[in-house]
Design a protein around this motif. Sequence first.
Motif, PDB file in Angstrom:
ATOM      1  N   MET A 147       1.406  -0.896  -0.008  1.00  0.00           N
ATOM      2  CA  MET A 147       0.237  -0.021   0.285  1.00  0.00           C
ATOM      3  C   MET A 147       0.962   0.878  -0.010  1.00  0.00           C
ATOM      4  N   ARG A 148       0.867   1.873  -1.123  1.00  0.00           N
ATOM      5  CA  ARG A 148       1.390   3.587  -1.237  1.00  0.00           C
ATOM      6  C   ARG A 148       0.970   4.597  -0.744  1.00  0.00           C
ATOM      7  N   VAL A 149       1.521   5.500  -0.024  1.00  0.00           N
ATOM      8  CA  VAL A 149       0.530   6.839   0.484  1.00  0.00           C
ATOM      9  C   VAL A 149       0.544   7.404  -0.535  1.00  0.00           C
ATOM     10  N   VAL A 150      -0.553   8.627  -0.733  1.00  0.00           N
ATOM     11  CA  VAL A 150      -0.323   9.623  -2.108  1.00  0.00           C
ATOM     12  C   VAL A 150      -1.594  10.670  -1.115  1.00  0.00           C
ATOM     13  N   GLU A 151      -0.995  11.632  -1.570  1.00  0.00           N
ATOM     14  CA  GLU A 151      -1.754  12.922  -1.916  1.00  0.00           C
ATOM     15  C   GLU A 151      -2.668  13.254  -3.097  1.00  0.00           C
ATOM     16  N   VAL A 152      -4.161  13.136  -2.705  1.00  0.00           N
ATOM     17  CA  VAL A 152      -4.519  13.774  -4.181  1.00  0.00           C
ATOM     18  C   VAL A 152      -5.537  15.189  -4.241  1.00  0.00           C
ATOM     19  N   PHE A 153      -5.074  15.599  -5.303  1.00  0.00           N
ATOM     20  CA  PHE A 153      -5.805  17.488  -5.244  1.00  0.00           C
ATOM     21  C   PHE A 153      -6.914  17.311  -5.610  1.00  0.00           C
ATOM     22  N   HIS A 154      -7.821  17.669  -4.583  1.00  0.00           N
ATOM     23  CA  HIS A 154      -9.234  17.876  -5.208  1.00  0.00           C
ATOM     24  C   HIS A 154     -10.536  19.203  -5.474  1.00  0.00           C
ATOM     25  N   ARG A 155     -11.248  18.974  -6.396  1.00  0.00           N
ATOM     26  CA  ARG A 155     -11.963  20.195  -6.517  1.00  0.00           C
ATOM     27  C   ARG A 155     -11.876  21.614  -6.013  1.00  0.00           C
ATOM     28  N   THR A 156     -12.107  21.264  -4.482  1.00  0.00           N
ATOM     29  CA  THR A 156     -12.190  21.838  -3.686  1.00  0.00           C
ATOM     30  C   THR A 156     -11.630  23.129  -3.553  1.00  0.00           C
ATOM     31  N   GLY A 157     -10.120  22.257  -3.647  1.00  0.00           N
ATOM     32  CA  GLY A 157      -8.803  22.952  -3.326  1.00  0.00           C
ATOM     33  C   GLY A 157      -8.050  22.645  -2.101  1.00  0.00           C
ATOM     34  N   GLN A 158      -8.106  21.813  -2.220  1.00  0.00           N
ATOM     35  CA  GLN A 158      -7.935  20.817  -0.942  1.00  0.00           C
ATOM     36  C   GLN A 158      -6.924  19.490  -0.963  1.00  0.00           C
ATOM     37  N   TRP A 159      -5.929  19.347  -0.274  1.00  0.00           N
ATOM     38  CA  TRP A 159      -5.030  18.019  -0.894  1.00  0.00           C
ATOM     39  C   TRP A 159      -5.381  17.297   0.409  1.00  0.00           C
ATOM     40  N   CYS A 160      -5.432  16.293   0.522  1.00  0.00           N
ATOM     41  CA  CYS A 160      -6.281  15.506   0.957  1.00  0.00           C
ATOM     42  C   CYS A 160      -5.529  13.617   0.707  1.00  0.00           C
ATOM     43  N   PRO A 161      -5.485  12.698   1.790  1.00  0.00           N
ATOM     44  CA  PRO A 161      -4.448  11.874   2.303  1.00  0.00           C
ATOM     45  C   PRO A 161      -5.015  10.205   1.191  1.00  0.00           C
ATOM     46  N   GLY A 162      -4.169  10.232   0.746  1.00  0.00           N
ATOM     47  CA  GLY A 162      -4.728   8.855   0.138  1.00  0.00           C
ATOM     48  C   GLY A 162      -3.784   7.472   0.131  1.00  0.00           C
ATOM     49  N   ARG A 163      -4.326   6.909  -0.083  1.00  0.00           N
ATOM     50  CA  ARG A 163      -3.616   5.143  -0.173  1.00  0.00           C
ATOM     51  C   ARG A 163      -4.036   4.783  -1.567  1.00  0.00           C
ATOM     52  N   GLN A 164      -2.724   4.152  -2.046  1.00  0.00           N
ATOM     53  CA  GLN A 164      -3.106   3.685  -2.968  1.00  0.00           C
ATOM     54  C   GLN A 164      -2.400   1.806  -3.137  1.00  0.00           C
ATOM     55  N   VAL A 165      -2.855   0.922  -3.721  1.00  0.00           N
ATOM     56  CA  VAL A 165      -3.011  -0.921  -3.720  1.00  0.00           C
ATOM     57  C   VAL A 165      -4.056  -1.075  -5.265  1.00  0.00           C
ATOM     58  N   GLY A 166      -2.612  -1.419  -6.363  1.00  0.00           N
ATOM     59  CA  GLY A 166      -2.388  -1.364  -7.960  1.00  0.00           C
ATOM     60  C   GLY A 166      -3.207  -0.280  -8.431  1.00  0.00           C
ATOM     61  N   GLU A 167      -4.186   0.085  -8.709  1.00  0.00           N
ATOM     62  CA  GLU A 167      -4.260   0.876  -9.297  1.00  0.00           C
ATOM     63  C   GLU A 167      -5.136   1.827  -9.462  1.00  0.00           C
ATOM     64  N   VAL A 168      -6.136   1.419  -8.027  1.00  0.00           N
ATOM     65  CA  VAL A 168      -6.758   1.661  -6.799  1.00  0.00           C
ATOM     66  C   VAL A 168      -5.996   3.022  -6.033  1.00  0.00           C
ATOM     67  N   VAL A 169      -7.118   4.073  -6.002  1.00  0.00           N
ATOM     68  CA  VAL A 169      -6.442   4.842  -4.554  1.00  0.00           C
ATOM     69  C   VAL A 169      -7.802   5.410  -3.805  1.00  0.00           C
ATOM     70  N   ALA A 170      -7.700   5.163  -3.002  1.00  0.00           N
ATOM     71  CA  ALA A 170      -8.529   5.556  -2.250  1.00  0.00           C
ATOM     72  C   ALA A 170      -7.812   6.969  -1.404  1.00  0.00           C
ATOM     73  N   TYR A 171      -9.132   7.726  -1.229  1.00  0.00           N
ATOM     74  CA  TYR A 171      -8.419   9.229  -0.489  1.00  0.00           C
ATOM     75  C   TYR A 171      -9.654  10.095  -0.083  1.00  0.00           C
ATOM     76  N   ASP A 172      -9.548  10.713   0.971  1.00  0.00           N
ATOM     77  CA  ASP A 172     -10.599  10.915   1.808  1.00  0.00           C
ATOM     78  C   ASP A 172     -10.598  13.026   1.704  1.00  0.00           C
ATOM     79  N   VAL A 173     -11.511  13.132   1.592  1.00  0.00           N
ATOM     80  CA  VAL A 173     -12.122  15.009   1.283  1.00  0.00           C
ATOM     81  C   VAL A 173     -12.482  15.418   2.853  1.00  0.00           C
ATOM     82  N   ARG A 174     -12.242  16.246   3.049  1.00  0.00           N
ATOM     83  CA  ARG A 174     -13.081  17.464   3.562  1.00  0.00           C
ATOM     84  C   ARG A 174     -14.200  17.709   3.562  1.00  0.00           C
ATOM     85  N   ILE A 175     -15.516  17.364   3.801  1.00  0.00           N
ATOM     86  CA  ILE A 175     -16.986  18.039   2.975  1.00  0.00           C
ATOM     87  C   ILE A 175     -16.833  19.599   3.195  1.00  0.00           C
TER      88      ILE A 175
END
Length: 167
Positions: free
Chosen positions: A1-29
């Motif tokens: 599992m790889r740690v990644v950051e994802v920039f969301h359209r709301t202007g937030q950098w969000c913490p994520g995790r990558q497994v293979g070709e899938v990334v899960a990331y959490d975004v504050r509403i």
Amino acid sequence: MRVVEVFHRTGQWCPGRQVGEVVAYDVRILPEYQVAGRPTVDRSYLLLDQGIQLTRTVVFEGAVEGWWYVDVVEIEHTDAGLIVHDLYVDFLVPPGADRYHVLDLEELADALTAGHLSPAQCATALTRTQHFINTHLRGTEEGSVDPPAQFPPASVAPLELLPCLFD
């Protein structure tokens, strides 16, 4: 599992995790979209090889509660992380995926007409839309599918079990 950051359209950098070709990331509403008594964080999933983002948003209520919101996207890989660019086409998919709604095709057309999207990006959006339907949503009544459609994709399941990535 790889740690990644994802920039969301709301202007937030969000913490994520990558497994293979899938990334899960959490975004504050954002506060203006929060619903009293509901969580304030959504989890999204990027299907990197398909240009698709899936979110089972916690702010949906009533008839669409528990439905998935699906965006057709471009994903830019940068040194800072992944940047998600919306390609305008969206889906609403209910639990069980026995039907689906395609949304915002007029926004895709308007973006192309206004020059916010190139013809190549528009073609990519349409191709990804059809591929997503064929791969994940096409019902048996629409003809045989090999392999059978599955929604959400099985590759998302292990990432659904992760605790909140802000913790």
